[in-house]
Scaffold this motif. Structure first.
Motif, PDB file in Angstrom:
ATOM      1  N   UNK A   1      23.287  47.111 -55.648  1.00 23.76           N
ATOM      2  CA  UNK A   1      21.586  46.988 -55.389  1.00 23.76           C
ATOM      3  C   UNK A   1      21.489  46.149 -54.044  1.00 23.76           C
ATOM      4  N   UNK A   2      20.622  47.238 -53.510  1.00 26.09           N
ATOM      5  CA  UNK A   2      19.852  46.694 -52.550  1.00 26.09           C
ATOM      6  C   UNK A   2      18.414  45.659 -52.628  1.00 26.09           C
ATOM      7  N   UNK A   3      18.103  44.632 -52.127  1.00 29.66           N
ATOM      8  CA  UNK A   3      16.863  44.717 -52.062  1.00 29.66           C
ATOM      9  C   UNK A   3      16.997  43.668 -51.023  1.00 29.66           C
TER      10      UNK A   3
ATOM     11  N   UNK B   1      23.625  36.320 -52.006  1.00 30.60           N
ATOM     12  CA  UNK B   1      24.226  36.125 -50.708  1.00 30.60           C
ATOM     13  C   UNK B   1      23.131  35.835 -49.754  1.00 30.60           C
ATOM     14  N   UNK B   2      23.842  35.747 -48.373  1.00 31.75           N
ATOM     15  CA  UNK B   2      22.435  34.626 -47.285  1.00 31.75           C
ATOM     16  C   UNK B   2      21.663  36.358 -46.488  1.00 31.75           C
ATOM     17  N   UNK B   3      22.257  37.575 -47.604  1.00 33.27           N
ATOM     18  CA  UNK B   3      21.542  38.839 -46.641  1.00 33.27           C
ATOM     19  C   UNK B   3      22.065  39.020 -45.280  1.00 33.27           C
TER      20      UNK B   3
ATOM     21  N   UNK C   1      19.571  42.055 -49.218  1.00 28.61           N
ATOM     22  CA  UNK C   1      20.659  40.982 -49.873  1.00 28.61           C
ATOM     23  C   UNK C   1      21.459  42.627 -50.160  1.00 28.61           C
ATOM     24  N   UNK C   2      22.258  42.458 -50.482  1.00 30.81           N
ATOM     25  CA  UNK C   2      23.794  43.505 -50.903  1.00 30.81           C
ATOM     26  C   UNK C   2      23.952  42.689 -52.513  1.00 30.81           C
TER      27      UNK C   2
ATOM     28  N   UNK D   1      31.405  39.697 -55.001  1.00 31.44           N
ATOM     29  CA  UNK D   1      31.014  38.518 -54.250  1.00 31.44           C
ATOM     30  C   UNK D   1      30.723  39.755 -53.016  1.00 31.44           C
ATOM     31  N   UNK D   2      30.039  39.184 -52.791  1.00 31.11           N
ATOM     32  CA  UNK D   2      29.091  40.047 -50.977  1.00 31.11           C
ATOM     33  C   UNK D   2      29.550  39.676 -49.703  1.00 31.11           C
ATOM     34  N   UNK D   3      29.736  40.500 -48.737  1.00 33.65           N
ATOM     35  CA  UNK D   3      30.177  39.972 -47.336  1.00 33.65           C
ATOM     36  C   UNK D   3      28.997  40.910 -46.391  1.00 33.65           C
TER      37      UNK D   3
END
Lengths: 107, 112
Positions: free
Chosen positions: A34-36, A98-100, A87-88, A3-5
């Motif tokens: 990853x980052x997009x 997530x919501x980014x 996004x991460x 889970x990312x925040x």
């Protein structure tokens, strides 16, 4: 997947550095970070990824905390074209977004 | 263009009709992902394949949604008995293993 925040939004001035944070405290030892980013009306595009060491490419740098519970995407000189949602993802199998963070770049 | 290709780019359908979308991944990529995205939200994971095997499917995905990747190359996503809430952008991505994912431009579905 971990889970990312991320903060909902950030602002930057053009040609200044931008640091986009991400917390991923539940990440496992084998999950890559990853980052997009997603520009308006386009599909997401890859920015950078890493496991433990800091990473650099032509688009950005990725700084990964020693405990791997957080990371920071660094855009060294923001341009207007960098305005996007970032996004991460802690990715292993099915990548979940997530919501980014919506980055606004001011001229 | 050797990127991920999605067809059609736009689809308008009447409520209750079935629709099918196609995704052609990058040729050597063994993983293929489907996502749904609505305005202001991040892409929502639907399912992913490794070669022809569907390895994971979101619990949020209703039985009206089905995806196939019969020969481990292209994939189709079918939505049966469409509802207005299905209106969204449907994104496909492919990757080599758990490496970098490349996304298509998406199929925008409008259910009227």
């Amino acid at each position: 997947d971990a889970k990312t925040t991320q903060p909902n939004s950030m602002e930057s001035n053009e040609e200044e550095p931008v640091h986009l944070p991400c917390n991923h405290s539940t990440i496992s030892g084998t999950d890559y970070i990853h980052w997009y980013r997603q520009l308006p009306s386009q599909g997401p595009e890859y920015v950078i990824h890493g496991l433990t060491s800091n990473v650099n490419n032509r688009m950005a740098s990725l700084a990964i905390a020693e405990d791997r519970k957080s990371s920071t995407l660094i855009l060294h000189r923001a341009t207007l074209r960098d305005a996007a949602v970032y996004y991460c993802i802690g990715a292993r199998s099915g990548m979940r977004f997530g919501a980014g963070t919506r980055l606004t770049v001011k001229p | 263009d050797t990127g991920v290709s999605q067809n059609p780019r736009h689809k308008i359908t009447k409520r209750g009709q079935n629709v099918t979308f196609r995704c052609d991944p990058i040729s050597e990529h063994n993983r293929l992902y489907w996502y749904r995205q609505t305005l202001g939200q991040g892409p929502e994971f639907l399912t992913y394949f490794q070669n022809e095997a569907q390895l994971e499917k979101s619990r949020l995905l209703s039985d009206r949604f089905s995806a196939e990747r019969p020969k481990g190359s292209f994939s189709t996503l079918e939505i049966q008995r469409t509802e207005q809430g299905d209106s969204a952008m449907y994104l496909c991505a492919s990757s080599l293993g758990s490496g970098v994912a490349f996304f298509g431009q998406g199929t925008r579905l409008t259910v009227v």
